[in-house]
Write a protein that holds these residues in place. Structure first.
Motif, PDB file in Angstrom:
ATOM      1  N   TYR A  13      35.451  45.103  38.586  1.00 15.73           N
ATOM      2  CA  TYR A  13      35.937  43.770  38.257  1.00 15.73           C
ATOM      3  C   TYR A  13      37.453  43.688  38.409  1.00 15.73           C
ATOM      4  CZ  TYR A  13      31.367  44.010  36.123  1.00 15.73           C
ATOM      5  OH  TYR A  13      30.030  44.212  35.913  1.00 15.73           O
ATOM      6  N   ILE A  43      38.018  34.081  38.484  1.00 15.79           N
ATOM      7  CA  ILE A  43      37.536  33.694  37.153  1.00 15.79           C
ATOM      8  C   ILE A  43      36.242  34.406  36.758  1.00 15.79           C
ATOM      9  CG2 ILE A  43      36.659  31.750  35.786  1.00 15.79           C
ATOM     10  CD1 ILE A  43      38.808  30.038  37.117  1.00 15.79           C
ATOM     11  N   PRO A  44      35.213  34.492  37.633  1.00 14.09           N
ATOM     12  CA  PRO A  44      33.995  35.193  37.198  1.00 14.09           C
ATOM     13  C   PRO A  44      34.232  36.671  36.874  1.00 14.09           C
ATOM     14  CG  PRO A  44      33.572  33.964  39.200  1.00 14.09           C
ATOM     15  CD  PRO A  44      35.033  33.888  38.939  1.00 14.09           C
ATOM     16  N   LEU A  46      37.121  37.980  35.810  1.00 18.93           N
ATOM     17  CA  LEU A  46      37.856  38.014  34.554  1.00 18.93           C
ATOM     18  C   LEU A  46      36.919  37.748  33.380  1.00 18.93           C
ATOM     19  CD1 LEU A  46      40.694  38.314  33.367  1.00 18.93           C
ATOM     20  CD2 LEU A  46      40.924  35.833  33.556  1.00 18.93           C
ATOM     21  N   TRP A  47      35.968  36.859  33.581  1.00 18.26           N
ATOM     22  CA  TRP A  47      34.992  36.561  32.536  1.00 18.26           C
ATOM     23  C   TRP A  47      34.142  37.796  32.229  1.00 18.26           C
ATOM     24  CZ3 TRP A  47      34.652  32.787  29.161  1.00 18.26           C
ATOM     25  CH2 TRP A  47      33.470  32.645  28.434  1.00 18.26           C
ATOM     26  N   GLN A  48      33.790  38.558  33.246  1.00 21.81           N
ATOM     27  CA  GLN A  48      32.991  39.770  33.038  1.00 21.81           C
ATOM     28  C   GLN A  48      33.767  40.832  32.260  1.00 21.81           C
ATOM     29  OE1 GLN A  48      29.793  38.672  33.478  1.00 21.81           O
ATOM     30  NE2 GLN A  48      29.499  40.809  34.007  1.00 21.81           N
ATOM     31  N   ILE A  50      36.165  40.053  29.961  1.00 18.88           N
ATOM     32  CA  ILE A  50      36.350  39.542  28.602  1.00 18.88           C
ATOM     33  C   ILE A  50      35.027  39.470  27.844  1.00 18.88           C
ATOM     34  CG2 ILE A  50      37.104  37.549  27.252  1.00 18.88           C
ATOM     35  CD1 ILE A  50      39.110  36.978  29.518  1.00 18.88           C
ATOM     36  N   ARG A  51      34.045  38.782  28.414  1.00 15.50           N
ATOM     37  CA  ARG A  51      32.735  38.596  27.770  1.00 15.50           C
ATOM     38  C   ARG A  51      31.643  38.871  28.793  1.00 15.50           C
ATOM     39  NH1 ARG A  51      32.398  34.915  23.020  1.00 15.50           N
ATOM     40  NH2 ARG A  51      30.235  35.010  23.617  1.00 15.50           N
ATOM     41  N   PRO A  52      31.163  40.100  28.887  1.00 13.37           N
ATOM     42  CA  PRO A  52      30.151  40.438  29.900  1.00 13.37           C
ATOM     43  C   PRO A  52      28.875  39.611  29.737  1.00 13.37           C
ATOM     44  CG  PRO A  52      31.041  42.421  28.900  1.00 13.37           C
ATOM     45  CD  PRO A  52      31.562  41.259  28.107  1.00 13.37           C
ATOM     46  N   ASN A  53      28.357  39.186  30.871  1.00 13.08           N
ATOM     47  CA  ASN A  53      27.131  38.408  30.920  1.00 13.08           C
ATOM     48  C   ASN A  53      26.201  39.078  31.930  1.00 13.08           C
ATOM     49  OD1 ASN A  53      25.109  36.541  31.239  1.00 13.08           O
ATOM     50  ND2 ASN A  53      26.477  34.785  31.446  1.00 13.08           N
ATOM     51  N   LEU A  56      25.315  36.840  35.134  1.00 19.21           N
ATOM     52  CA  LEU A  56      26.473  36.703  36.011  1.00 19.21           C
ATOM     53  C   LEU A  56      26.782  38.017  36.704  1.00 19.21           C
ATOM     54  CD1 LEU A  56      28.875  35.030  37.065  1.00 19.21           C
ATOM     55  CD2 LEU A  56      30.128  35.747  35.027  1.00 19.21           C
ATOM     56  N   ASN A  57      26.641  39.114  35.993  1.00 16.40           N
ATOM     57  CA  ASN A  57      26.886  40.429  36.569  1.00 16.40           C
ATOM     58  C   ASN A  57      25.940  40.703  37.736  1.00 16.40           C
ATOM     59  OD1 ASN A  57      28.204  42.910  36.672  1.00 16.40           O
ATOM     60  ND2 ASN A  57      26.594  43.886  35.465  1.00 16.40           N
TER      61      ASN A  57
END
Length: 119
Positions: A13, A43-44, A46-48, A50-53, A56-57
């Motif tokens: 990431y 953004i995706p 960075l989101w992974q 901060i708050r893994p999903n 989305l991963n």
């Protein structure tokens, strides 16, 4: 050693965030304000961090493996089509190949992370 293992899952990431930042700065120098939409690509990732999903991963991994596979095919077709080989072409081949292969392995690492979390 546990700290390295704990944070190693964030390497792909952070790699794609760094590539996005480099791409933004390169385009920003030549095009100015029209380069800001490039930051949306980071953004995706960075989101992974901060708050893994999980969903989305998995989606990021599959999409970037497909894009990286396409880049490998484009790189190989460009490599075959080259006629004159000089120092600048050799530099392009080396750095271009390094980026293409690294993108592919980082995308595979993202998929490995999503599979590892499911097990």
């Amino acid at each position: 050693m546990n700290t390295i293992v704990k944070y190693a899952k964030f390497i792909p990431y952070l790699y794609f965030i760094a590539i996005t930042a480099f791409w933004f700065t390169d385009v920003n120098r030549s095009n100015g304000i029209s380069a800001y939409p490039i930051l949306l690509f980071g953004i995706p990732f960075l989101w992974q961090v901060i708050r893994p999903n999980e969903r989305l991963n998995r989606t990021l991994g599959i999409v970037f493996v497909c894009l990286s596979s396409y880049m490998i095919l484009a790189y190989l077709s460009d490599l075959i089509g080259l006629i004159n080989i000089n120092q600048s072409v050799l530099s392009f081949l080396f750095y271009g190949g390094l980026i293409v292969v690294t993108n592919f392995f980082m995308a595979l690492w993202i998929i490995k992370n999503s599979l590892h979390r499911n097990i």
